[in-house]
Design a protein around this motif. Structure first.
Motif, PDB file in Angstrom:
ATOM      1  N   UNK A 144      39.057  84.529  17.143  1.00 41.37           N
ATOM      2  CA  UNK A 144      40.387  84.711  17.515  1.00 41.37           C
ATOM      3  C   UNK A 144      40.700  86.051  16.721  1.00 41.37           C
ATOM      4  N   UNK A 201      42.883  73.930  10.552  1.00 39.78           N
ATOM      5  CA  UNK A 201      42.894  73.641  11.938  1.00 39.78           C
ATOM      6  C   UNK A 201      44.447  73.628  12.622  1.00 39.78           C
ATOM      7  N   UNK A 217      51.912  69.449  19.837  1.00 35.78           N
ATOM      8  CA  UNK A 217      51.526  70.955  19.975  1.00 35.78           C
ATOM      9  C   UNK A 217      51.838  71.499  21.557  1.00 35.78           C
ATOM     10  N   UNK A 238      54.004  74.551  22.814  1.00 34.93           N
ATOM     11  CA  UNK A 238      53.755  75.596  24.030  1.00 34.93           C
ATOM     12  C   UNK A 238      54.715  75.483  25.193  1.00 34.93           C
ATOM     13  N   UNK A 268      46.504  79.284  19.044  1.00 28.66           N
ATOM     14  CA  UNK A 268      46.037  78.921  20.111  1.00 28.66           C
ATOM     15  C   UNK A 268      47.237  78.933  21.191  1.00 28.66           C
ATOM     16  N   UNK A 269      48.515  78.061  20.558  1.00 31.33           N
ATOM     17  CA  UNK A 269      49.333  77.845  21.600  1.00 31.33           C
ATOM     18  C   UNK A 269      50.237  79.146  21.808  1.00 31.33           C
ATOM     19  N   UNK A 285      49.012  82.034  22.122  1.00 33.50           N
ATOM     20  CA  UNK A 285      48.178  82.813  22.947  1.00 33.50           C
ATOM     21  C   UNK A 285      48.198  82.347  24.199  1.00 33.50           C
ATOM     22  N   UNK A 286      48.229  80.885  24.303  1.00 30.47           N
ATOM     23  CA  UNK A 286      48.412  80.280  25.605  1.00 30.47           C
ATOM     24  C   UNK A 286      49.731  80.601  26.403  1.00 30.47           C
ATOM     25  N   UNK A 337      45.162  77.298  13.122  1.00 30.14           N
ATOM     26  CA  UNK A 337      44.493  77.840  14.493  1.00 30.14           C
ATOM     27  C   UNK A 337      44.964  77.392  15.754  1.00 30.14           C
ATOM     28  N   UNK A 338      45.457  75.975  15.838  1.00 30.00           N
ATOM     29  CA  UNK A 338      46.025  75.388  16.882  1.00 30.00           C
ATOM     30  C   UNK A 338      47.327  76.144  17.021  1.00 30.00           C
TER      31      UNK A 338
END
Lengths: 158, 150
Positions: free
Chosen positions: B44, B126, B94, B98, B133-134, B136-137, B129-130
């Motif tokens: 990432x 973690x 999460x 999102x 991720x969200x 980015x999603x 990072x999660x």
């Protein structure tokens, strides 16, 4: 009567090298050195990486990298090139930021230095933030967080 | 007396073992080392917090941004509580985060709008990072991390 002595010639046939084992050994050596050089370059520690579905695989060999490992969730330690480095936040430079500044200076202007963070999934954010500050102090531009790529469903189950 | 020709002894068949062993060793080395190299790792990429320049070490209250705070519950030091823009709480959900981030974009927030992930110092990596991720999603591209002041 003169008797003819027949000398046995040892060099009667053509000398031929057996190339097969030689090529095999050369291939083995090439594989060994290619792989070990990559391991030496990366200097990775064994960590349980966090899962991610947004992360992308990249060819790290294209960049000049410093791999920073954060291990041991209970007592986080920062490992760079196999050695423990002090990364605690202090006013001014700490050991990690000095190391990064030196690496950046060695790298020169041509190739930007890249920091690859390999932190254990359960490392507290305080340790990660401290490393971020050290890298920021050394004016490192590239900052990559290493993760294990999984599907979104698998990530959300974790 | 006629000459009797003795039958020729059949030639001994010998397998060349050396190349076979070499190849087996090569395959062994390859399959032992390659899983360690690949292991499904990815990266990432993000922006580092500014620790030099005019905004170094200063709280940037005037900047409008989406703030994802990651708190740590009192009874579970490895858990997380997600708070969006200091108003919406999602617990550990999460997917809810999102959906909320996607909702913000649907209401006209551009993808390059700054998103700040602000974890508590004891929050586990973690979860950070999660959250990333969200973001980015949800197609946000300008994602930052909060760091403590020195």
């Amino acid at each position: 009567m003169h008797r003819k002595v027949r000398r046995k010639s040892s060099a009667s046939g053509a000398v031929s090298f057996n190339m097969t084992p030689m090529i095999d050994c050369v291939f083995q050596l090439i594989i060994f050195f290619v792989l070990t050089s990559q391991f030496i370059q990366l200097q990775i520690e064994q960590v349980t990486l966090p899962l991610s579905f947004a992360a992308k695989p990249k060819d790290v060999s294209e960049y000049l990298n410093v791999v920073i490992n954060l291990v041991d969730e209970d007592d986080p330690k920062c490992m760079v090139l196999g050695q423990q480095v002090d990364y605690r936040v202090i006013e001014g430079d700490n050991e990690l930021s000095r190391l990064l500044k030196d690496r950046k200076q060695d790298a020169g202007e041509g190739k930007p230095l890249n920091v690859i963070l390999r932190a254990d999934a359960l490392i507290p954010y305080e340790a990660v933030a401290s490393v971020m500050l050290a890298a920021g102090r050394a004016e490192i531009e590239g900052w990559w967080i290493t993760t294990e790529i999984k599907d979104m469903d698998e990530v959300l189950k974790d | 007396m006629p000459k009797v020709r003795m039958p020729k002894q059949p030639a001994k068949i010998q397998l060349p073992m050396t190349p076979m062993i070499d190849i087996i060793f090569q395959l062994l080395i390859f399959f032992l080392l390659m899983p360690n190299q690949q292991a499904g790792e990815g990266y990432l990429t993000t922006n580092l917090p500014r620790t030099s320049g005019p905004v170094a070490g200063k709280e940037q209250k005037d900047v409008k941004r989406v703030k994802i705070e990651l708190q740590v519950p009192e009874n579970d030091d490895k858990g997380v509580v997600i708070v969006l823009n200091e108003s919406q709480t999602f617990g550990r959900n999460f997917e809810g985060l999102l959906a909320a981030l996607q909702g913000l974009q649907e209401r006209g927030l551009p993808p390059d709008h700054p998103v700040l992930i602000s974890p508590w110092m004891s929050c586990r990596h973690k979860w950070v990072v999660r959250a990333f991720d969200m973001a980015v999603a949800a197609r946000f591209t300008n994602i930052h991390f909060a760091v403590p002041y020195i």
